[in-house]
Design a protein around this motif. Structure first.
Motif, PDB file in Angstrom:
ATOM      1  N   TYR A 344       0.825  -1.213   0.000  1.00 15.47           N
ATOM      2  CA  TYR A 344       0.000   0.000   0.000  1.00 15.47           C
ATOM      3  C   TYR A 344       0.860   1.265   0.000  1.00 15.47           C
ATOM      4  N   VAL A 345       2.017   1.229   0.684  1.00 13.15           N
ATOM      5  CA  VAL A 345       2.929   2.381   0.652  1.00 13.15           C
ATOM      6  C   VAL A 345       3.445   2.574  -0.780  1.00 13.15           C
ATOM      7  N   ASP A 346       3.854   1.461  -1.424  1.00 15.26           N
ATOM      8  CA  ASP A 346       4.349   1.560  -2.812  1.00 15.26           C
ATOM      9  C   ASP A 346       3.277   2.121  -3.733  1.00 15.26           C
ATOM     10  N   ARG A 347       2.050   1.619  -3.572  1.00 16.24           N
ATOM     11  CA  ARG A 347       0.959   2.068  -4.462  1.00 16.24           C
ATOM     12  C   ARG A 347       0.546   3.507  -4.148  1.00 16.24           C
ATOM     13  N   TRP A 348       0.765   3.960  -2.906  1.00 19.26           N
ATOM     14  CA  TRP A 348       0.490   5.364  -2.595  1.00 19.26           C
ATOM     15  C   TRP A 348       1.469   6.256  -3.363  1.00 19.26           C
ATOM     16  N   TYR A 349       2.753   5.934  -3.261  1.00 24.46           N
ATOM     17  CA  TYR A 349       3.751   6.833  -3.855  1.00 24.46           C
ATOM     18  C   TYR A 349       3.813   6.717  -5.383  1.00 24.46           C
ATOM     19  N   ASP A 350       3.347   5.571  -5.965  1.00 23.16           N
ATOM     20  CA  ASP A 350       3.310   5.561  -7.444  1.00 23.16           C
ATOM     21  C   ASP A 350       1.949   6.077  -7.947  1.00 23.16           C
ATOM     22  N   GLU A 351       1.139   6.562  -7.051  1.00 22.66           N
ATOM     23  CA  GLU A 351      -0.155   7.229  -7.320  1.00 22.66           C
ATOM     24  C   GLU A 351      -1.301   6.302  -7.683  1.00 22.66           C
ATOM     25  N   THR A 352      -1.037   4.984  -7.774  1.00 22.10           N
ATOM     26  CA  THR A 352      -2.137   4.073  -8.118  1.00 22.10           C
ATOM     27  C   THR A 352      -3.234   4.149  -7.055  1.00 22.10           C
ATOM     28  N   LEU A 353      -2.797   4.150  -5.798  1.00 17.27           N
ATOM     29  CA  LEU A 353      -3.780   4.177  -4.718  1.00 17.27           C
ATOM     30  C   LEU A 353      -4.508   5.520  -4.688  1.00 17.27           C
ATOM     31  N   GLN A 354      -3.774   6.570  -4.991  1.00 16.55           N
ATOM     32  CA  GLN A 354      -4.422   7.893  -5.035  1.00 16.55           C
ATOM     33  C   GLN A 354      -5.481   7.921  -6.145  1.00 16.55           C
ATOM     34  N   THR A 355      -5.187   7.261  -7.286  1.00 16.93           N
ATOM     35  CA  THR A 355      -6.175   7.170  -8.370  1.00 16.93           C
ATOM     36  C   THR A 355      -7.450   6.514  -7.839  1.00 16.93           C
ATOM     37  N   VAL A 356      -7.260   5.441  -7.073  1.00 19.87           N
ATOM     38  CA  VAL A 356      -8.412   4.716  -6.515  1.00 19.87           C
ATOM     39  C   VAL A 356      -9.150   5.591  -5.499  1.00 19.87           C
ATOM     40  N   PHE A 357      -8.393   6.171  -4.570  1.00 15.81           N
ATOM     41  CA  PHE A 357      -9.021   6.966  -3.509  1.00 15.81           C
ATOM     42  C   PHE A 357      -9.869   8.109  -4.079  1.00 15.81           C
ATOM     43  N   PHE A 358      -9.314   8.801  -5.089  1.00 10.20           N
ATOM     44  CA  PHE A 358      -9.997  10.009  -5.557  1.00 10.20           C
ATOM     45  C   PHE A 358     -10.919   9.753  -6.748  1.00 10.20           C
ATOM     46  N   SER A 359     -11.245   8.478  -6.995  1.00 14.19           N
ATOM     47  CA  SER A 359     -12.165   8.158  -8.082  1.00 14.19           C
ATOM     48  C   SER A 359     -13.592   8.044  -7.527  1.00 14.19           C
ATOM     49  N   ASP A 360     -14.589   8.346  -8.376  1.00  7.40           N
ATOM     50  CA  ASP A 360     -15.992   8.161  -7.926  1.00  7.40           C
ATOM     51  C   ASP A 360     -16.436   6.736  -8.179  1.00  7.40           C
ATOM     52  N   GLU A 361     -15.548   5.948  -8.752  1.00  2.84           N
ATOM     53  CA  GLU A 361     -15.977   4.638  -9.270  1.00  2.84           C
ATOM     54  C   GLU A 361     -15.917   3.511  -8.242  1.00  2.84           C
ATOM     55  N   ILE A 362     -15.354   3.762  -7.037  1.00  6.19           N
ATOM     56  CA  ILE A 362     -15.258   2.610  -6.128  1.00  6.19           C
ATOM     57  C   ILE A 362     -16.506   2.489  -5.253  1.00  6.19           C
TER      58      ILE A 362
END
Ligand SMILES: Cc1cc2nc3c(=O)[nH]c(=O)nc-3n(C[C@H](O)[C@H](O)[C@H](O)COP(=O)(O)OP(=O)(O)OC[C@H]3O[C@@H](n4cnc5c(N)ncnc54)[C@H](O)[C@@H]3O)c2cc1C
Length: 405
Positions: A344-362
């Motif tokens: 999760y730390v890796d995905r936060w810093y490569d922005e994948t997790l941020q893409t998920v967090f800030f999407s309306d699609e989840i």
């Protein structure tokens, strides 16, 4: 001096171990380099901490302190926000916790284990440790006086002191890039005591630069920025640099721009660390003396308590002449949790997790499953976001990208 178990450090990992050992009637000595209260960073707990404090018999002492309750996390990036409420998490477990000034919190825990009969030697530093067949001889100094303590086991809860990793050459570089943190406490006069004040707030400034906002019940708030700190101008004071940081973001500037700092903002560099092994003959490493990844998901104290409690329970077994498989029962378990957070730390810093967090699609189910990771329940393998932690966030980010066209 003789003791059953010597513990290095009176941080949360050390006091959690001491509490478990005292519950079982063993003699415990904690050697602590500083005098308490002492400042340490790491103020936002996760709900999983509540189970561990309870198991160690330390929850009641903390409940009396009136710390600020934490019921979730809210992330901000530009005009986008994303909120997680622990009450909506997937794992059926604790749904809230606290945010705590650590000088105070750690002292409450230390005083409580002292009440339970642990000896705490403050202002005393561990200098050397020698392992013999059936005992450990630890050399400690206090005010230039040196003495030795004999124990059956030693637990290293020395945190950033990394006493045994340094003495036994166990350090390995972290797999994460070197990042820094710059932080202070502010007088939070503009805080509204609404639902927002029972969250940790995380403000994304750039892909790899973010700010934590951790409110305390004493009217102060911890503020810190993490990541690439090249914006710091070395010709200016830390105070001036921190003000410039706050002024660079409207959200931060409106709430904190004019507020007083409680202490000159501090910088910590290169806090991520790893080790070759978590245990050996008559020793075990707990808390930050094992692995520390990154502050983004506030997992440090949770791991300190998890490892402190588990290490002590396994030592109790050995002291009662039961067999312990340290590799399976300790190392694999702790490292499994670390591996989930690492993803999760890796995905936060490569922005994948941020893409998920800030999407309306989840949808709410997925959010609940991610929320359980953020609550620290990273051993619940029925949660797909834990079981498939290595790939699932990327897969979800791809689905979101396809849906968006
Ligand atoms: C920037 C940043 C932000 C963070 N934010 C969070 C957060 O929000 N939430 C969270 O859960 N975690 C956070 N953490 C992590 C958190 O700080 C640690 O994980 C946590 O304090 C570890 O607890 P511990 O008991 O292992 O060690 P510590 O709390 O560091 O305690 C270790 C103790 O050992 C003592 N010691 C050291 N050397 C010796 C010696 N030679 N002899 C005797 N005693 C010694 C020290 O004085 C200290 O009191 C953050 C970390 C960083 C770097």
């Amino acid at each position: 001096m003789k003791t059953d178990v010597l513990i290095i450090g009176a941080g949360p990992s050390g006091t959690a171990s001491a509490a478990i050992l005292r519950k079982e009637g063993f003699d415990v000595t904690i050697v602590e380099k500083t005098t308490f209260p002492r400042f340490v960073i790491g103020e936002s707990l996760l709900p999983r901490c509540m189970d561990l404090l309870e198991e160690a018999g330390l929850l009641e002492a903390i409940e009396k302190q009136d710390y600020k309750e934490k019921h979730g996390a809210k992330f901000y990036r530009g005009n986008d926000t994303c909120e997680f409420n622990f009450s909506e998490q997937y794992t059926k477990a604790k749904t809230w916790t606290w945010q705590v000034p650590r000088a105070d919190f750690d002292k409450v825990l230390a005083d409580e284990v002292a009440k339970k009969g642990a000896t705490i030697l403050y202002n005393t530093a561990v200098e050397n440790v020698v392992f013999e067949n059936d005992k450990v001889i630890t050399t400690v100094t206090s005010n230039d006086e040196t003495k030795t303590i004999e124990s059956k086991y030693i637990i290293d809860g020395s945190g950033y002191g990394r006493v045994l990793p340094n003495l036994l050459d166990l350090n390995i570089p972290s797999t994460l890039p070197v990042r820094s943190a710059f932080f202070t406490h502010v007088d939070d006069t503009n805080r509204s005591e609404d639902i927002e004040s029972s969250r940790i707030q995380v403000v994304v400034l750039k892909a790899d630069v973010w700010v934590w906002i951790i409110p305390f019940s004493n009217g102060k708030t911890s503020l810190g920025v993490v990541g690439d700190l090249s914006f710091i101008d070395k010709t200016k004071t830390n105070d001036e640099n921190f003000r410039i940081l706050l002024e660079s973001n409207d959200f931060l500037n409106t709430r904190f721009g004019k507020n007083k700092f409680e202490f000159e903002p501090k910088v910590i560099d290169g806090y991520s660390a790893g080790v070759k092994q978590l245990y050996g003959n008559r020793y075990v490493l707990t808390g930050n003396s094992t692995e520390f990844l990154d502050p983004i998901f506030s997992s440090g104290v949770t791991f300190a308590l998890e490892s402190g409690v588990l290490a002590a329970k396994l030592i109790v077994k050995e002291l009662n002449n039961e067999k312990v498989d340290w590799e399976k029962e300790y190392s694999e378990y702790i490292l499994q949790g670390v591996a989930v957070f690492r993803s999760y730390v890796d995905r936060w810093y490569d922005e994948t997790l941020q893409t998920v967090f800030f999407s309306d699609e989840i949808d709410q189910d997925i959010k609940g499953q991610i929320c359980s990771v953020l609550a620290g329940y990273v051993w619940d393998e029925t949660n797909p976001f834990i079981k498939k932690h290595k790939r699932i966030v990327q897969t979800l980010a791809k689905v979101i990208a396809i849906k968006k066209g």
